[in-house]
Design an enzyme around this catalytic site. Structure first.
Site, short mmCIF file in Angstrom:
data_model
loop_
_atom_site.label_atom_id
_atom_site.label_comp_id
_atom_site.label_asym_id
_atom_site.label_seq_id
_atom_site.Cartn_x
_atom_site.Cartn_y
_atom_site.Cartn_z
N LYS A 83 34.71 -15.60 5.04
CA LYS A 83 34.19 -14.65 5.94
C LYS A 83 33.52 -13.98 4.17
O LYS A 83 34.07 -12.97 3.89
CB LYS A 83 34.12 -13.94 6.13
CG LYS A 83 33.11 -13.35 7.70
CD LYS A 83 34.44 -12.96 8.76
CE LYS A 83 33.97 -13.39 10.43
NZ LYS A 83 34.40 -11.62 10.52
C1 E4P Z 1 32.77 -11.42 13.89
O1 E4P Z 1 33.21 -12.39 13.58
C2 E4P Z 1 33.39 -10.21 14.10
O2 E4P Z 1 34.32 -10.30 13.65
C3 E4P Z 1 33.27 -9.15 15.28
O3 E4P Z 1 31.72 -10.02 15.87
C4 E4P Z 1 32.19 -8.13 15.29
O4 E4P Z 1 32.43 -7.64 16.14
P1 E4P Z 1 32.60 -5.96 16.83
O5 E4P Z 1 30.94 -5.43 17.06
O6 E4P Z 1 32.36 -5.78 18.46
O7 E4P Z 1 33.40 -5.26 16.08
#
Ligand code: E4P
Length: 218
Positions: A83
């Site tokens: 990521k």
């Molecule tokens: C995506 O890969 C992220 O880990 C995640 O969806 C972030 O979500 P949040 O806005 O609930 O922290």
């Protein structure tokens, strides 16, 4: 539509895998920190459990250090997807990693232009954060729609992961517009099973069956 679990919790992932409906996992530094686990060991354990794409995020913001971090993460397991945050340095790193065959997930996508740049750099996945967009007074699902349209216009292979999902209707809306993947928190996944008429229907069937059995005994 593929379903990823948005968690670093082993019990949640094990349960999702046992249900047979989890195709991958996404983590982020917040989710890993919440678990208090050793990062690399946790990523390895998740890969072995899920046997599908597992996103693990770099911490550095400089492209050259990101690339080094990404190579180390990719060496943990073949299922690892690195990521990378949506920044100019991140996009430069994605281009290099893509040429090396390392899978990437460009995260923190909040606009169609960001998604376009990520696809041009060769990202394997992009993650538009639809919940955070809604929280900010805009329309997260509309952004998903725009990205899907743009990728279709130009035949990009980059897959769209609907991320930052807050409730079951987000999943329905993402599925209706044909998103490739939704990454779903475990509590939202559990809610997707539930309907009061299902519970009432089961109760009624069991009551009727019991009454029938009693009637046969008399
Ligand atoms: C995506 O890969 C992220 O880990 C995640 O969806 C972030 O979500 P949040 O806005 O609930 O922290």
């Amino acid at each position: 539509m593929r379903i990823f679990l948005d968690t670093a919790n082993i019990d949640e992932i094990r349960q999702g895998v046992e249900w047979g409906i989890v195709d991958g996992v996404t983590t982020n530094p917040t989710l890993i920190a919440k678990e208090g686990a050793d990062f690399e060991k946790r990523v390895k354990d998740i890969c072995q459990l899920v046997q599908g794409p597992v996103s693990a995020e770099v911490i550095s913001l400089k492209w050259d250090v990101m690339v080094e971090e990404a190579r180390k993460l990719a060496a943990i397991d073949d299922y690892v997807v690195v990521k990378i945050p949506m920044t100019p340095d991140g996009i430069k790193a994605v281009r290099i990693l893509s040429a090396e065959g390392i899978k990437t997930n460009v995260t923190l996508i909040f606009s169609a232009n960001q998604a376009l740049l990520a696809a041009k750099a060769g990202a394997t996945f992009v993650s538009p954060f639809i919940g955070r967009i809604d929280d900010n007074g805009n329309d997260g699902v509309k952004l998903l729609d725009e990205i899907i349209q743009i990728y279709s216009n130009y035949g990009f292979d980059t897959e769209v992961i609907a991320a930052s999902i807050r409730h079951p209707m987000h999943v329905v809306e993402a599925a209706m517009i044909g998103v490739d993947i939704a990454t779903i928190p475990f509590d939202v996944l559990k809610k997707m099973f539930i309907h009061p008429l299902t519970d009432a229907g089961i109760k009624r069937f069991l009551q009727d069956w019991e009454a029938y059995q009693k009637g046969k005994e008399q």
